[in-house]
Design a protein around this motif. Structure first.
Motif, PDB file in Angstrom:
ATOM      1  N   THR A 213       0.830  -1.204   0.000  1.00 23.88           N
ATOM      2  CA  THR A 213       0.000   0.000   0.000  1.00 23.88           C
ATOM      3  C   THR A 213       0.867   1.257   0.000  1.00 23.88           C
ATOM      4  O   THR A 213       1.832   1.346   0.754  1.00 23.88           O
ATOM      5  CB  THR A 213      -0.916   0.006   1.241  1.00 23.88           C
ATOM      6  N   LEU A 214       0.500   2.221  -0.823  1.00 22.79           N
ATOM      7  CA  LEU A 214       1.180   3.518  -0.807  1.00 22.79           C
ATOM      8  C   LEU A 214       0.762   4.260   0.451  1.00 22.79           C
ATOM      9  O   LEU A 214      -0.425   4.472   0.690  1.00 22.79           O
ATOM     10  CB  LEU A 214       0.815   4.331  -2.051  1.00 22.79           C
ATOM     11  N   ILE A 215       1.739   4.679   1.241  1.00 23.20           N
ATOM     12  CA  ILE A 215       1.467   5.154   2.594  1.00 23.20           C
ATOM     13  C   ILE A 215       1.302   6.665   2.694  1.00 23.20           C
ATOM     14  O   ILE A 215       0.733   7.179   3.659  1.00 23.20           O
ATOM     15  CB  ILE A 215       2.603   4.678   3.536  1.00 23.20           C
ATOM     16  N   ASN A 216       1.775   7.399   1.676  1.00 22.01           N
ATOM     17  CA  ASN A 216       1.761   8.862   1.742  1.00 22.01           C
ATOM     18  C   ASN A 216       0.775   9.505   0.781  1.00 22.01           C
ATOM     19  O   ASN A 216       0.905  10.685   0.442  1.00 22.01           O
ATOM     20  CB  ASN A 216       3.168   9.409   1.465  1.00 22.01           C
ATOM     21  N   VAL A 217      -0.224   8.753   0.329  1.00 21.37           N
ATOM     22  CA  VAL A 217      -1.211   9.307  -0.601  1.00 21.37           C
ATOM     23  C   VAL A 217      -2.073  10.343   0.124  1.00 21.37           C
ATOM     24  O   VAL A 217      -2.698  10.032   1.134  1.00 21.37           O
ATOM     25  CB  VAL A 217      -2.116   8.195  -1.178  1.00 21.37           C
ATOM     26  N   PRO A 218      -2.116  11.585  -0.363  1.00 22.33           N
ATOM     27  CA  PRO A 218      -2.920  12.613   0.300  1.00 22.33           C
ATOM     28  C   PRO A 218      -4.413  12.397   0.050  1.00 22.33           C
ATOM     29  O   PRO A 218      -4.825  12.030  -1.055  1.00 22.33           O
ATOM     30  CB  PRO A 218      -2.455  13.917  -0.350  1.00 22.33           C
ATOM     31  N   GLY A 219      -5.210  12.623   1.086  1.00 18.85           N
ATOM     32  CA  GLY A 219      -6.657  12.565   0.965  1.00 18.85           C
ATOM     33  C   GLY A 219      -7.232  13.965   0.880  1.00 18.85           C
ATOM     34  O   GLY A 219      -6.565  14.889   0.403  1.00 18.85           O
ATOM     35  N   PRO A 220      -8.467  14.168   1.345  1.00 14.37           N
ATOM     36  CA  PRO A 220      -9.048  15.516   1.355  1.00 14.37           C
ATOM     37  C   PRO A 220      -8.151  16.482   2.134  1.00 14.37           C
ATOM     38  O   PRO A 220      -7.584  16.108   3.163  1.00 14.37           O
ATOM     39  CB  PRO A 220     -10.396  15.304   2.064  1.00 14.37           C
ATOM     40  N   ASP A 221      -8.045  17.694   1.616  1.00 12.26           N
ATOM     41  CA  ASP A 221      -7.180  18.717   2.226  1.00 12.26           C
ATOM     42  C   ASP A 221      -5.732  18.250   2.327  1.00 12.26           C
ATOM     43  O   ASP A 221      -4.962  18.735   3.159  1.00 12.26           O
ATOM     44  CB  ASP A 221      -7.692  19.106   3.619  1.00 12.26           C
ATOM     45  N   ASN A 222      -5.363  17.285   1.462  1.00  9.87           N
ATOM     46  CA  ASN A 222      -3.999  16.752   1.417  1.00  9.87           C
ATOM     47  C   ASN A 222      -3.546  16.114   2.738  1.00  9.87           C
ATOM     48  O   ASN A 222      -2.356  16.094   3.064  1.00  9.87           O
ATOM     49  CB  ASN A 222      -2.994  17.831   0.984  1.00  9.87           C
ATOM     50  N   GLU A 223      -4.513  15.592   3.483  1.00 10.53           N
ATOM     51  CA  GLU A 223      -4.201  14.910   4.743  1.00 10.53           C
ATOM     52  C   GLU A 223      -3.746  13.481   4.439  1.00 10.53           C
ATOM     53  O   GLU A 223      -4.482  12.695   3.826  1.00 10.53           O
ATOM     54  CB  GLU A 223      -5.430  14.884   5.650  1.00 10.53           C
ATOM     55  N   THR A 224      -2.542  13.133   4.863  1.00  8.43           N
ATOM     56  CA  THR A 224      -2.042  11.767   4.695  1.00  8.43           C
ATOM     57  C   THR A 224      -2.558  10.898   5.835  1.00  8.43           C
ATOM     58  O   THR A 224      -3.063  11.420   6.851  1.00  8.43           O
ATOM     59  CB  THR A 224      -0.506  11.741   4.697  1.00  8.43           C
ATOM     60  N   PRO A 225      -2.448   9.579   5.721  1.00  9.87           N
ATOM     61  CA  PRO A 225      -2.836   8.712   6.844  1.00  9.87           C
ATOM     62  C   PRO A 225      -2.123   9.081   8.146  1.00  9.87           C
ATOM     63  O   PRO A 225      -2.704   8.956   9.225  1.00  9.87           O
ATOM     64  CB  PRO A 225      -2.444   7.322   6.351  1.00  9.87           C
TER      65      PRO A 225
END
Length: 519
Positions: A213-225
């Motif tokens: 799994t890619l661990i640093n993929v940004p979500g909404p508002d560029n929030e990473t996991p």
């Protein structure tokens, strides 16, 4: 037991080489049909020995876990051989298992269930807990082939999203074994890893990370996991993410890093985790990118812009002989390959080329068409353009890798006001721009086009964002607003959050696919 043994026989048949009719030695998978053969036979093949489909340019997938799976299947067969008797022994040289009698059951004398291509691809990966972890190759292949697994609800969520959010780890394991894509984003931008983090399930996070799994993929508002784990104060998950390569300095759209969001106690957790890193994300990204490049051969949708009729005719000939090529009549998001005229691998800038870079498609020289034959398609890498106008402007490749890593678009976090572009403006003979064209390029690259000129003293709160692709410590690190002019613009804003820049700067950013430092 009866069902298990039937399934085991089916798996053995899937692992049987279609050339030598023995269990595969150093197995490889044919891309055209997903049949398995021994690696040593591939050099003598022109088509699949089972279904007669012609081999593709890069005919096979290689996966180191396959050989372990074959060996595990062989061991399982030895262990469970005591539970079956053969009224008519299996002739493995013919792959015939029609008359297997399972001890304690009646012989139905029916063949094992037929396995379609999708199930064949899945079963060859799932013999036991140790060998069933699907590689990035299988994950992405599964995404293309297993439509039911990747079916989305109204929110764009797959079943993997939903089960991760609800903490159903048994269902998650089942989906992963079947090839579910761990890196799919829903409509909001959340990945299954985001969902697992938010649910607070360390066991599920660990499980997803074992599937590349890619661990640093940004979500909404560029929030990473990692941002999410820090916000929810999940210390054990924070530790797991960091030791597996999560970026402590990743910025969200407000410019906040996980370290900045952390309490003093959480900062201690982050610091301890940093001392125990076991892997980075480089391997996962490289793996997924290389596999994706191979899979780009499966569905080649070409939009060709050339002044030579012979090239167009050659492309039509290739389409007749290669079922994986389709010609597109106009440039849309369906296009996967833009083919253009080049000189020494360098092409001229045009609206199509700029759009191709924004979309992250392959941009190839027309030599790819002329050098390919009815039996062989040339390697994309060898004919990808070397630059736009110069080899220093290599946005095509940069954009593709950005897409593979699922990072935000080039102008994410940027707001643009286009000054006086209401009429066509000729940059070069091949590049004529206007406000409509520029607005589409900016929007497709993740930026926002403003209707009114920004007031440097009164930027709305919701627009005070940090450009994702700005250079750390650079002039644009916190510059959220840009006035783009074609001739000259007064006043010449040069503030940290607002700059007035020429159209040449905007085009250079696209052609390089980077937020360039202004002069």
């Amino acid at each position: 037991m009866n069902s298990f043994l039937i399934a085991l026989e089916a798996v053995k048949q899937d692992y049987t080489c279609r050339v030598c009719n023995e269990l595969c030695k150093k197995p490889v998978t044919l891309k055209c049909c997903f049949h398995l053969i021994c690696e040593e036979h591939i050099k003598d093949l022109f088509k699949c020995p089972t279904c007669d489909l012609p081999l593709l340019d890069k005919p096979v997938y290689k996966d180191d876990t396959l050989e372990a799976s074959v060996n595990s299947t062989l061991e399982l067969d030895k262990i469970f051989s005591q539970f079956k008797t053969d009224t008519n022994p299996i002739d493995e040289s013919k792959g015939d298992n029609k008359n297997v009698t399972i001890r304690g059951t009646r012989n139905t004398k029916k063949p094992a269930p037929k396995i379609n291509k999708v199930n064949r691809e899945l079963r060859k990966k799932s013999t036991d807990d140790e060998t069933s972890k699907i590689s990035p190759q299988t994950t992405i292949t599964g995404q293309k082939l297993i439509k039911n697994i990747e079916k989305r609800n109204k929110k764009g969520e797959t079943a993997l999203h939903v089960f991760c959010r609800h903490g159903k780890i048994d269902k998650v394991q089942e989906l992963l074994n079947e090839g579910a894509n761990t890196n799919t984003k829903d409509h909001a931008g959340w990945t299954p890893l985001h969902e697992a983090v938010q649910s607070g399930r360390l066991d599920m996070v660990k499980l997803l990370l074992t599937y590349k799994t890619l661990i640093n993929v940004p979500g909404p508002d560029n929030e990473t996991p990692l941002h999410e784990a820090v916000r929810y104060n999940h210390k054990d998950i924070v530790n797991e993410l960091v030791i597996n390569g999560a970026d402590l300095n990743a910025k969200n759209s407000k410019g906040e890093t996980p370290i900045q969001l952390a309490t003093n106690e959480m900062k201690e957790t982050l610091e301890m985790a940093m001392e125990n890193i076991i892997q980075t994300q480089t391997v996962n990204i490289t793996n997924i990118s290389s596999v994706q490049m191979e899979l780009d051969y499966d569905d080649i949708r070409v939009y060709c812009v050339t002044q030579y009729r012979t090239t167009q005719n050659k492309l039509k000939t290739l389409v007749k002989h290669h079922s994986n090529i389709t010609i597109e009549s106009k440039f849309t998001k369906r296009v996967t390959h833009l083919v253009v005229d080049t000189e020494d691998g360098i092409c001229l800038s045009s609206v199509d080329v700029l759009q191709g870079i924004i979309y992250g498609v392959w941009i190839l020289s027309t030599e790819w068409i002329t050098k390919s034959t009815e039996n062989h398609l040339e390697d994309f890498n060898e004919f990808e353009i070397k630059g736009i106008g110069t080899t220093k402007y290599n946005g095509a490749k940069n954009s593709r890798y950005n897409k593979y890593k699922q990072l935000p678009g080039l102008f994410n976090g940027c707001h643009f006001y286009l000054h006086n572009f209401n009429t066509n403006f000729e940059i070069t003979k091949t590049l004529i721009l206007n406000k409509t064209i520029l607005s589409k390029l900016i929007n497709d690259a993740g930026g926002v086009v403003l209707r009114r000129i920004p007031n440097p003293e009164s930027i709305p709160e919701n627009e005070k964002l940090v450009p994702y692709h700005a250079k750390k410590g650079g002039k644009l690190e916190i510059c959220s607003h840009y006035i783009i002019f074609k001739d000259i613009y007064e006043p010449k804003y040069n503030m940290k959050h607002l700059k007035a820049l020429p159209i040449a700067w905007l085009l250079e950013c696209i052609e390089k696919y980077e937020l360039c430092e202004p002069e």
